[in-house]
Design a protein around this motif. Structure first.
Motif, PDB file in Angstrom:
ATOM      1  N   ASP A 163      21.834  22.948 -19.249  1.00  0.00           N
ATOM      2  CA  ASP A 163      22.410  22.870 -20.589  1.00  0.00           C
ATOM      3  C   ASP A 163      23.091  24.199 -20.945  1.00  0.00           C
ATOM      4  O   ASP A 163      22.432  25.139 -21.378  1.00  0.00           O
ATOM      5  N   LYS A 197      26.132  28.303 -25.331  1.00  0.00           N
ATOM      6  CA  LYS A 197      24.977  29.129 -25.668  1.00  0.00           C
ATOM      7  C   LYS A 197      25.258  30.588 -25.327  1.00  0.00           C
ATOM      8  O   LYS A 197      26.053  30.876 -24.431  1.00  0.00           O
ATOM      9  N   ASN A 229      25.293  19.448 -18.879  1.00  0.00           N
ATOM     10  CA  ASN A 229      26.087  19.741 -20.082  1.00  0.00           C
ATOM     11  C   ASN A 229      26.933  20.991 -19.842  1.00  0.00           C
ATOM     12  O   ASN A 229      26.431  22.109 -19.947  1.00  0.00           O
ATOM     13  N   ASP A 261      26.055  21.250 -28.219  1.00  0.00           N
ATOM     14  CA  ASP A 261      24.765  21.712 -27.700  1.00  0.00           C
ATOM     15  C   ASP A 261      23.615  20.802 -28.147  1.00  0.00           C
ATOM     16  O   ASP A 261      22.509  20.916 -27.638  1.00  0.00           O
ATOM     17  N   ALA A 262      23.893  19.937 -29.102  1.00  0.00           N
ATOM     18  CA  ALA A 262      22.867  18.948 -29.491  1.00  0.00           C
ATOM     19  C   ALA A 262      23.098  17.705 -28.629  1.00  0.00           C
ATOM     20  O   ALA A 262      23.412  16.618 -29.123  1.00  0.00           O
ATOM     21  N   GLU A 263      22.969  17.892 -27.299  1.00  0.00           N
ATOM     22  CA  GLU A 263      23.328  16.845 -26.343  1.00  0.00           C
ATOM     23  C   GLU A 263      22.151  15.949 -25.972  1.00  0.00           C
ATOM     24  O   GLU A 263      22.334  14.797 -25.598  1.00  0.00           O
TER      25      GLU A 263
HETATM   26 ZN    ZN Z   1      21.739  21.818 -25.975  1.00  0.00          ZN
END
Ligand code: ZN
Ligand code: BES
Ligand code: ZN
Length: 478
Positions: free
Chosen positions: A252, A259, A302, A329-331
């Protein structure tokens, strides 16, 4: 590792090392004389996880006796026993000791703790000579009247080994463990233990309309996979069908909402929930609970590639609901939304999902407890009971309708983030939208799925949580 249950006095047991428990406080009668000096000097107090290794203790056939503090007797339970057994293994193994006997045979938690304690995350080190120092025999000495039998030992072994399998998978680096290699691992496991198995590839997912999952996957050159492992019992107690869904993000980066680089390597663990489901399915195949169980792992990477989804994109999920992506990022919740819908399409009547879903749950609960969210009190209660048996700490978090307001958008049915506060709750609320009326429990393991530093009883790296709870839930099914 061979496991043996013997009904004999601990002093009669031959082993490289015998582990005996002493409570916090004055010495028990059998140790009053031989250990008087160690007690009066304060070297032995009986505090939890205090170890004193003695050679050639009079009256014992074992070559060494490890005096292990069990803490205050009123606080002593299976969880403490697991820790003591794990820590004893980790204390004795580097000394080249290969056979350990435990004089605490009232509970099979010893076996689980010992197996978990023996696991190391170093499979890619070229020098594997340390592997010679492996424990080959664990003996559990139990008194005549103990209810413990070989079946209980076998169950503990299966659960412990399944947890270590899931840790093996979770610790693999993200260049080696991609969605497709994860699916291959799952296939091998399913074939070896007789589960039916299927992988949906990208084309199939397109046909079905899994737009939420595919949106996450599209930024990576590594294609996604949806892993399905199925167990069908011969002795089903009802028409119930349990679905176990685990987040399988093999790495991720955050995608376009990338990030910060510091600590990003830890996002290789973002498939720990999926690994726990795969391990749980192996244990379930071997322990044969009386309920149908389907394990589903949506596996994606991701990445912020040139085809990556953007903040502002709107995708159509398998459920038909449209989702506005505000943060890539809210995957986890996006891939879980489609996996949960798919689980319902496969006929699951009860759902458990587990995911390293939010940093917010780590802010709320730290690393001790996993966060639990539910839309059904009965399933929640079953979950909490199963978790208690497994020694996996869970904390029930709120899922009130107020959190739904945070996910409102004028452009689509729902948006994928809920703002700064209560982030674990709005994430869970997002998933609830897709679980609908199906009884469902969501476990956010972002703070508990791995250890940043080793504990005396557990190596650094993945913990396997909440595999034990999932397996117990299925085994307890009525
Ligand atoms: Zn994430
Ligand atoms: N995989 C992370 C959650 C995570 C964070 C796991 C820290 C373990 C440790 C997840 O995909 C994520 O990035 N969540 C975001 C959500 C936010 C963008 C709404 C988070 O928690 O910051
Ligand atoms: Zn994630």
């Amino acid at each position: 590792m061979e496991l043996k249950l013997v009904r004999s006095k601990s002093s009669e047991i031959e082993a490289d090392a015998l582990v005996v428990l002493v409570p916090e406080g004055p010495p028990p009668p059998e140790f009053e004389k031989p250990l008087a000096a160690l007690y009066s000097s304060g070297e032995i107090t009986g505090k939890l996880l205090e170890f004193t290794l003695l050679h050639g203790l009079e009256g014992y056939k074992a070559r060494r006796v490890l005096i292990a503090g069990m803490g205050k007797p009123e606080k002593f339970d299976d969880a403490a026993l697991r820790k003591i057994a794990g820590a004893a293994v980790r204390f004795l193994k580097p000394k080249g000791i290969t056979s350990i006997a435990f004089a605490m045979g009232e509970s099979s938690a010893v076996i689980e703790g010992a197996i978990l304690g023996a696991w190391e995350p170093d499979y890619l080190k070229t020098d594997q000579s340390g592997k010679d120092k492996a424990i080959s025999l664990i003996t559990l000495a139990t008194s005549g009247e103990s209810a413990l039998d070989d079946a209980a030992i076998e169950k503990a072994r299966i659960i412990g080994e399944a947890a270590n399998l899931s840790r093996d998978i979770a610790v693999e680096p993200p260049n080696l463990l991609t969605p497709l290699t994860l699916a291959d691992r799952a296939r091998q496991i399913a074939q070896a233990c007789g589960l039916s198995f299927e992988v949906l590839d990208q084309d199939r997912m397109r046909q079905l309309g899994m737009g939420a999952l595919l949106g996450v996957a599209q930024g990576s050159a590594n294609p996604p996979a949806l892993i399905v492992m199925q167990y069908k019992p011969e002795n089903a107690v009802s028409a119930d069908h349990l679905g176990l869904v685990g987040k399988g993000v093999t790495f991720d980066t955050g995608g376009i909402s990338i990030k910060p680089s510091e600590g990003m390597e830890k996002m290789k663990y973002d498939m720990a929930g999926g690994a726990a489901v795969i391990g749980a399915m192996q244990a379930i195949a071997l322990l044969k609970p009386p309920i149908a169980v389907t394990g589903i792992v949506p596996a994606v990477e991701n990445m912020p590639g040139s085809r990556a989804q953007r903040p502002g994109d709107i995708v159509t999920s398998l459920s038909g609901k449209t989702i506005e992506i505000l943060n890539t990022d809210a995957e986890g919740r996006l891939i879980l939304a489609d996996a949960i819908t798919y689980a319902k399409q496969l006929g699951c009547t009860h759902l458990i999902d587990t995911a390293t879903l939010t940093g917010a749950i780590v802010v709320a609960l730290g690393h001790a407890s996993s966060g639990v969210f539910a839309n059904n009190d009965e399933l929640l209660e079953r979950w909490m009971t199963a978790a208690k048996q497994a020694g996996e700490k869970m904390w029930h978090m709120p899922l009130d309708d107020e959190y739904r307001d945070l996910l409102k958008t004028v452009y689509a049915d729902i948006q994928n983030i809920g703002g700064r506060w209560g982030g674990a709750c709005s994430a869970a609320m997002f998933l609830k939208e897709f679980a609908g009326d199906t009884p469902w429990v969501h476990i956010d393991v972002a703070g508990t799925a791995w250890l940043d530093d080793a504990k005396p009883y557990l190596a650094k790296g993945p913990t396997g949580i909440p595999l034990g709870s999932m397996v117990n839930l299925a085994l307890n099914w009525k």
